[in-house]
Design an enzyme around this catalytic site. Structure first.
Site, PDB file in Angstrom:
ATOM      1  N   CYS A   1       0.809  -1.225   0.000  1.00  0.00           N
ATOM      2  CA  CYS A   1       0.000   0.000   0.000  1.00  0.00           C
ATOM      3  C   CYS A   1       0.842   1.276   0.000  1.00  0.00           C
ATOM      4  O   CYS A   1       0.542   2.235  -0.718  1.00  0.00           O
ATOM      5  CB  CYS A   1      -0.946  -0.018   1.189  1.00  0.00           C
ATOM      6  SG  CYS A   1      -0.182  -0.549   2.737  1.00  0.00           S
TER       7      CYS A   1
ATOM      8  N   HIS B   1      -3.489   6.107   4.616  1.00  0.00           N
ATOM      9  CA  HIS B   1      -2.084   6.325   4.938  1.00  0.00           C
ATOM     10  C   HIS B   1      -1.660   7.726   4.518  1.00  0.00           C
ATOM     11  O   HIS B   1      -2.167   8.272   3.531  1.00  0.00           O
ATOM     12  CB  HIS B   1      -1.198   5.355   4.144  1.00  0.00           C
ATOM     13  CG  HIS B   1      -1.221   3.936   4.613  1.00  0.00           C
ATOM     14  ND1 HIS B   1      -1.909   3.507   5.721  1.00  0.00           N
ATOM     15  CD2 HIS B   1      -0.593   2.829   4.115  1.00  0.00           C
ATOM     16  CE1 HIS B   1      -1.722   2.209   5.880  1.00  0.00           C
ATOM     17  NE2 HIS B   1      -0.939   1.767   4.919  1.00  0.00           N
TER      18      HIS B   1
END
Lengths: 350, 350
Positions: free
Chosen positions: B136, B250
């Site tokens: 990710c 994130h």
């Protein structure tokens, strides 16, 4: 009159901003460290005047700050914002007090030492009434950086911060709690203290951004103050300041470039002997500095000590550090400054 | 048989790990993007078998994954961990399916393209049955880095991450919620999923740490995968991966060094045209990328675009980016890969 000594062996102490997040910790630090004071005076805005607090088991009433507040005060901690410091610190000094100022008002004033006792206590000797307590990130960064710079020569500092709510005051801490509580209930919450939603969120530091450079006021402080504390006016420093949903301890991911290749073990050996540093660097247990362990204690926790793999020369190390924003980042550092002043005064008398 | 085309114009699709955090988002992405599939098969561990989910308004029952699961399946998304991918992806390929694997199992296998469609969709043509969906952080970083590298030449990447709970799965998200709810009640909470207290806390990423280098497994992935996606096997990359108390997006603070001095305006012009990037860089309003705005949408938000003041040469820029870990960091990127495979298959047939 000289500011190198207090007028009394056991000084009278005042705290301006006693009811704030840092003020409360100042009172606790003076208690816990058994600071040799005669009397403690708690001062705040008229809004907080009359509030009852306690010191060493005795009740103390908060007084409203005014021009007469510093009569008979030898040492005044200021923690009520830059405006209050600019207006009242000169009055405190005129009344004979030494001021330890937690605001940014005097930090870049050459007449006011900017002090992290572990790093540059020597500079205290030159004070003329006001000693500036640095920005919280600058303090927490300087404690581990200074001994490494001393040992290996420092060329460049890069930092990304993980800053707690407490840096924006008690109201921001409450906003983090209240907005998180609302989020867990799927209820809405309108931010009042900080500009963005805080529950399970993070955002670039709320200080105003310079439209020209893109750096915010917090980052400007960190850069300027790190340079001043380390006595390296031209040190290349870059920093990104981010507010994270943590209550009261800051963390910093930092990369330090030195004059020569430095191994993590060499750095660890230096940090192991550095005052104010506690190494938390257990690779096998995945145990490194965390706000939950940094809070409520005075050391800067240092870990993740390793080569910065983006510098093939081997001259750069990466570290991750954490420190209590309200203690080492504010109240404790201020009280440690006062302890040094007291020691100097005692030495001067002896 | 070639893997360059599906056997059917509208492929039969399977999702392995359909009940997980990424699995749920895979189903939603296929729905919302109106992926041209004939049938959808939901697969999971025996523990989750029998669970009812829905797709395009129709109920679907989750089946237990077994050796016969891939009969008549043309396209299989795997999101059930590296072990499951290693065991079952070869079986899916043998049954005639193309696999888009969200685990780390095949990411460094030269036979498996590691793809961020905005960056290196060309590499898809060489797949031999398995396409790897990157880590990710690597995806979210590569989307803005690639066009800047293309425009200015990239010398060095330094990153500090602010990673959400979702990267550790739905159970970690629930642990963040439950432990925070306990903390707000001053109740104790014993971490079950992550190794450290998560409520109002942050910690170094929970992946195992290499005792020799001090880098954790997440950081190793980010470095190796960024190099592979950017097709720069020797690119100097340094990264510190930190888990923050955020649910599903994130953020990354990054410094990029280029071959020549680059101004923020030049970079902004490149990023404004870059696919998958949305610039959020309002200095006057202090509005920059935040998890709260990154979540639930597919772009990588990019802001805080400015000179890195620690590099006086002017060749380094600092950025702050945020992206949804479950969408662009996982499910959406996987579906975008599948869309490219579908377009290739359609083109091959035409």
């Amino acid at each position: 009159m000289t500011f190198q000594s207090f007028r009394r062996a056991h000084p009278n102490v005042a705290i301006v901003g006693a009811t704030g997040a840092v003020g409360v910790e100042l009172i606790r630090c003076l208690e816990e460290r058994n600071f040799p004071l005669s009397r403690l005076k708690l001062l705040a805005s008229p809004r907080s005047a009359g509030k009852q607090m306690s010191f060493r088991g005795q009740p103390l009433t908060v007084d409203a700050l005014d021009d007469a507040s510093f009569d008979e005060v030898d040492l005044a901690f200021f923690s009520a914002g830059s405006g209050t410091s600019k207006a009242y610190a000169p009055k405190a000094v005129a009344a004979g007090a030494v001021v330890v100022d937690n605001s940014s008002a005097f930090r870049m004033d050459p007449a006011c030492p900017l002090v992290v006792p572990e790093v540059n206590a020597d500079s205290l000797a030159a004070h003329r009434g006001v000693v500036a307590n640095p920005n919280c990130v600058a303090i927490i960064a300087a404690v581990p950086i200074a001994p490494l710079a001393q040992a290996f020569g420092l060329k460049r500092v890069q930092m990304a911060t993980y800053q707690a709510a407490s840096g924006a005051g008690a109201a921001a801490m409450e906003e983090l709690r209240a907005s998180t509580e609302a989020a867990l209930r799927d209820a809405s919450y309108e931010p009042r203290v900080l500009p963005h939603p805080y529950a399970f969120n993070l955002f670039s530091h709320n200080a105003e951004v310079d439209l020209e450079t893109g750096y915010n006021g917090e980052e400007e402080k960190v850069i300027a103050e790190c340079r001043r504390i380390l006595d390296r006016p031209e040190l290349p420093v870059g920093v990104t300041c981010i507010r994270v949903p943590v209550l009261r301890a800051h963390a910093i991911a930092m990369t330090l470039e030195f004059d020569r290749p430095v191994s993590p073990d060499e750095a660890r050996a230096v940090l192991a002997k550095a005052p104010g540093v506690r190494i938390v660097d257990d690779r096998a247990a995945n145990h490194f500095p965390m706000p939950s362990e940094a809070q409520g204690q005075g050391d800067v926790l240092v870990g993740r000590i390793r080569q910065d793999l983006s510098d093939p020369s081997g001259r750069s190390l990466a570290l991750f550090v954490a420190g209590d924003q309200l203690l080492k980042g504010a109240a404790l550092n201020a009280v440690q400054i006062a302890e040094r002043l007291f020691a100097q005064a005692t030495a001067a008398v002896a």
